[in-house]
Design an enzyme around this catalytic site. Structure first.
Site, PDB file in Angstrom:
ATOM      1  N   THR A 117      -6.910  12.346   2.771  1.00  0.00           N
ATOM      2  CA  THR A 117      -5.599  12.132   2.365  1.00  0.00           C
ATOM      3  C   THR A 117      -4.248  12.703   3.173  1.00  0.00           C
ATOM      4  O   THR A 117      -5.255  14.163   4.315  1.00  0.00           O
ATOM      5  CB  THR A 117      -5.434  13.245   1.456  1.00  0.00           C
ATOM      6  N   TYR A 141      -5.207  20.113  -4.022  1.00  0.00           N
ATOM      7  CA  TYR A 141      -5.756  18.745  -4.318  1.00  0.00           C
ATOM      8  C   TYR A 141      -6.012  18.292  -2.424  1.00  0.00           C
ATOM      9  O   TYR A 141      -6.852  18.006  -1.397  1.00  0.00           O
ATOM     10  CB  TYR A 141      -4.627  17.695  -3.710  1.00  0.00           C
TER      11      TYR A 141
END
Length: 331
Positions: A117, A141
């Site tokens: 990501t 995250y």
């Protein structure tokens, strides 16, 4: 030879399965169905219900199906949730990835594609963002994904394992043939939420933060069509099969849109007006995330085919309409 796709019953993983099957390849899907849906798995794929962190199970799948490559999509993805539950995210995204990588090494699987990501860059000070931009995640995250990237790097230095890490920017849209799309009713992604509002499935849409240092005060993101992203994974697999060296590549178009621009585009494409409200910033949201896609174009010869915001939104709307008949399942 067969490809193992973890998280293949989820949004992006299911599109990878479609791409693999469409190209005539054998696929095994491993998914615990905690957030995925069995009806999103292509009928030609072999499905195993289970946890990607179960090393013994993964080893058995590799041996039974002669797995030659792993594409790893399983994990938790909601940034604000990671701030509230960091340990849960480190378990799902880091600890279980460690077990999966270990199973690959133990069973001589030498090709690994990892779903990472742009959150690994955090609140980057430059735009567009290249792969050499300093890594500084601002959410658990992003950190959980970066830790897996580092594990892959170090493992590949010690074992005959090659990998491609693909750092996604904002993935949106749905399969143009409407075979799969983003299906969770609790999704937080802007285009998904906006299309639901346009179809009357939500009472309103919240814009989280209007005081960012951007042109209109709202966050700017690089939206990439999920089918273009799946194609990038196919090219990454071919690249590794051809002897390509391990690589880390951004996945985006190099064009940012603000939240307000996306909302207006959804209204335009859908022809629907819906209530838009202002809310406080969400934890862990950087102001701007726009990719520099030079490296992926050069290394994989990747070319976007669906690089248009209206196209992405139209496909997302079509999928949302298709989901109405599955309202009890897509929850």
């Amino acid at each position: 030879m067969t490809v193992l796709v973890t998280g293949g019953a989820g949004y992006i993983g299911s599109h990878m399965v479609l791409a693999l099957v469409d190209s005539g390849q054998d696929v095994v899907v491993l998914d615990d169905l905690s957030t995925g849906f069995p009806w999103m798995i292509h009928p030609k794929a072999t499905f195993v219900k289970g946890d990607c962190g179960d090393e013994a199970l993964v080893s058995q799948i590799v041996q039974d199906h002669r797995i030659e490559a792993i594409a790893h999509f399983a994990g938790s993805i909601v940034v604000p949730d990671s701030v509230v539950d960091p340990l849960g995210y480190y378990l799902n995204n880091t600890v279980k990835s460690r077990a999966l990588i270990s199973a690959a090494v133990r069973n001589d699987v030498r090709r690994f594609i990892f779903s990472s990501t742009a959150a690994v860059y955090g609140d980057a000070k430059e735009s567009p963002i290249s792969e050499s931009t300093p890594l500084n995640p601002v959410s658990p995250y992003g950190m959980s994904k970066l830790m897996t990237e580092l594990m892959l790097r170090d493992t590949a230095a010690a074992h005959p394992l090659s990998y491609v890490i693909l750092r996604y920017f904002n993935v949106a849209g749905a399969d143009p043939q409407c075979r799969s799309g983003q299906s969770s009713r609790r999704a937080t992604h802007l285009i998904k939420v906006a299309t639901q509002a346009a179809l009357g499935e939500r009472t309103h849409l919240d814009i989280f933060g209007t005081d960012y240092p951007t042109a209109d005060g709202t966050c700017e993101r690089d939206y990439i069509h999920v089918s273009d992203l799946a194609h990038a994974h196919l090219l990454a697999l071919d690249y590794l099969r051809g002897g390509g060296e391990s690589a880390v590549l951004n996945c985006g178009y190099g064009r940012g849109y603000s939240v307000r621009e996306v909302v207006e585009a959804v209204k335009r494409v859908s022809g629907a007006a819906f209530d838009v409200r202002h809310a406080e910033r969400r934890a862990g949201d950087p102001a701007t995330l726009v990719a520099d896609p030079t490296a992926i174009r050069d290394r994989l010869k990747w070319e976007a085919k669906l690089d248009h915001l209206d196209t992405i939104i139209a496909h997302a709307l079509a999928w949302e309409e298709a989901l109405k008949g599955r309202s009890s399942e897509a929850a």
